[in-house]
Write a protein that holds these residues in place. Sequence first.
Motif, short mmCIF file in Angstrom:
data_model
loop_
_atom_site.label_atom_id
_atom_site.label_comp_id
_atom_site.label_asym_id
_atom_site.label_seq_id
_atom_site.Cartn_x
_atom_site.Cartn_y
_atom_site.Cartn_z
N THR A 160 0.83 -1.21 0.00
CA THR A 160 0.00 0.00 0.00
C THR A 160 0.86 1.25 0.00
OG1 THR A 160 -1.76 -1.15 1.21
CG2 THR A 160 -1.81 1.26 1.23
N ASP A 161 0.57 2.17 -0.91
CA ASP A 161 1.30 3.45 -1.01
C ASP A 161 0.47 4.53 -0.31
OD1 ASP A 161 2.79 5.66 -1.63
OD2 ASP A 161 2.22 5.69 -3.74
N PHE A 162 0.83 4.86 0.91
CA PHE A 162 0.08 5.86 1.66
C PHE A 162 0.39 7.28 1.22
CE2 PHE A 162 -0.14 2.10 4.32
CZ PHE A 162 -1.45 2.14 4.79
N LYS A 163 1.55 7.49 0.62
CA LYS A 163 1.92 8.83 0.18
C LYS A 163 1.09 9.31 -1.00
CE LYS A 163 6.21 10.12 0.19
NZ LYS A 163 7.66 10.21 -0.11
N LYS A 164 0.41 8.38 -1.67
CA LYS A 164 -0.39 8.78 -2.83
C LYS A 164 -1.57 9.66 -2.43
CE LYS A 164 -3.41 4.68 -2.75
NZ LYS A 164 -3.78 3.43 -3.43
N TYR A 165 -1.97 9.63 -1.17
CA TYR A 165 -3.13 10.40 -0.73
C TYR A 165 -2.79 11.87 -0.50
CZ TYR A 165 -5.29 5.85 0.02
OH TYR A 165 -5.80 4.58 -0.15
N GLY A 166 -1.55 12.18 -0.16
CA GLY A 166 -1.17 13.56 0.11
C GLY A 166 0.09 13.62 0.95
N GLN A 167 0.55 14.82 1.21
CA GLN A 167 1.83 14.99 1.90
C GLN A 167 1.73 14.80 3.41
OE1 GLN A 167 3.19 18.92 0.85
NE2 GLN A 167 3.54 18.41 -1.29
N TRP A 168 0.57 15.11 3.98
CA TRP A 168 0.42 15.12 5.43
C TRP A 168 -0.64 14.13 5.89
CZ3 TRP A 168 3.11 18.33 8.91
CH2 TRP A 168 3.93 19.31 8.33
N LYS A 218 6.81 6.62 9.25
CA LYS A 218 7.76 5.63 8.73
C LYS A 218 7.53 5.38 7.25
CE LYS A 218 7.24 1.35 10.11
NZ LYS A 218 7.27 0.14 11.00
N ARG A 219 6.30 5.59 6.80
CA ARG A 219 5.96 5.40 5.39
C ARG A 219 6.12 6.68 4.58
NH1 ARG A 219 3.63 1.63 8.43
NH2 ARG A 219 3.03 -0.39 7.52
N GLY A 220 6.70 7.72 5.20
CA GLY A 220 7.10 8.91 4.46
C GLY A 220 6.18 10.10 4.55
N LEU A 221 5.12 10.04 5.36
CA LEU A 221 4.21 11.18 5.46
C LEU A 221 4.64 12.14 6.56
CD1 LEU A 221 2.13 8.62 4.52
CD2 LEU A 221 0.61 10.58 4.49
N ASN A 222 4.42 13.43 6.31
CA ASN A 222 4.55 14.41 7.38
C ASN A 222 3.34 14.27 8.31
OD1 ASN A 222 6.85 15.53 6.06
ND2 ASN A 222 5.50 16.71 4.73
N ILE A 223 3.52 14.59 9.58
CA ILE A 223 2.51 14.27 10.58
C ILE A 223 2.05 15.50 11.36
CG2 ILE A 223 1.96 12.85 12.60
CD1 ILE A 223 2.51 11.18 10.11
#
Length: 318
Positions: free
Chosen positions: A41-49, A69-74
């Motif tokens: 699953t690519d969670f970054k495809k939904y947006g940056q944050w 851990k999957r690359g999103l800003n929080i």
Amino acid sequence: MSCCGFISTFCVFVVSVQLICGVFRFLYQQFIGPLLNGKSTDFKKYGQWALVTGATDGIGKEYARSLAKRGLNIILVSRTLSKLETVAKEISEAFNVETAVIDVNFTSGPEIYDKIKEKIHGKEIGILVNNVGMGYITPDYFLSIPNRDQMIKDMIQCNVLSIPMMCSIILPQMVERKKGLVITISSLSAIIPAGCMTVYSATKAFAHKFSEDLSMEYGKHGIKVQSILPGPVATNMTRLKKGSLMAPKADKFVESALLTVDSAPYSTGYFPHVIFQVITQFLSFLMPSYLTSLTLKTMENVRNRSIKKGLYTPVASQ
């Protein structure tokens, strides 16, 4: 074959097909799909944050860490600024992502949502995790809950109002981009007997139903909405300190739950909890009175142990 015989055979065929399809769909959503596709699953495809409410402890904190851990800003949203800043620093240093914090008390009035709107302005929020919630100190009968009237108000503000309000704030930008993920943490108590947790389980039933119908409305706009219905998880709220097979630690639970995002619109998030759900609902179908009695007795035992240890003092029933 007579007309009645044909109709009977056809009805049996239809029911059999529905049963087989239902069983396969259940196995795919809860086991096969997460096993085959969950890790890709690519969670970054939904947006940056990603924005997580109730993000300084337990399940919320681990969702924040796992998504970072999957690359999103929080964006961490919770009550205590010092704890928010500590967790934000920990996540930023561990995963090399940006973090932001918003300190609000979800038991307060609607003015907190104006503050949240202001703080997230200009941020592309692709994932919303509605995790914030409060529970009982210990299971108890409705009329024996200490400070009952205030507890009811606080729990509804925190567990119920927060969910549609956060969606009202963030969903418009998701719809505009035609992509987004909303994860709402409900509870297994929302769909199985839960005596002595009446208010809590009712609020979690709202969370689950809201998610189901929101998914129906906005799935066509590219928005994925998932309801997570966990059983016991070892967190501060549950007072379970050590993880076990049936009550995993929050990090193990969240990693398991994230595997289900692409396959299940709702899930317990953790396979042993799926088994517990199936057994409970099967017993509810076959022996509802027995299950109700067993559940209530179990909750009463938890209540009585807390009272005996001096951890809880109920009020006299009115």
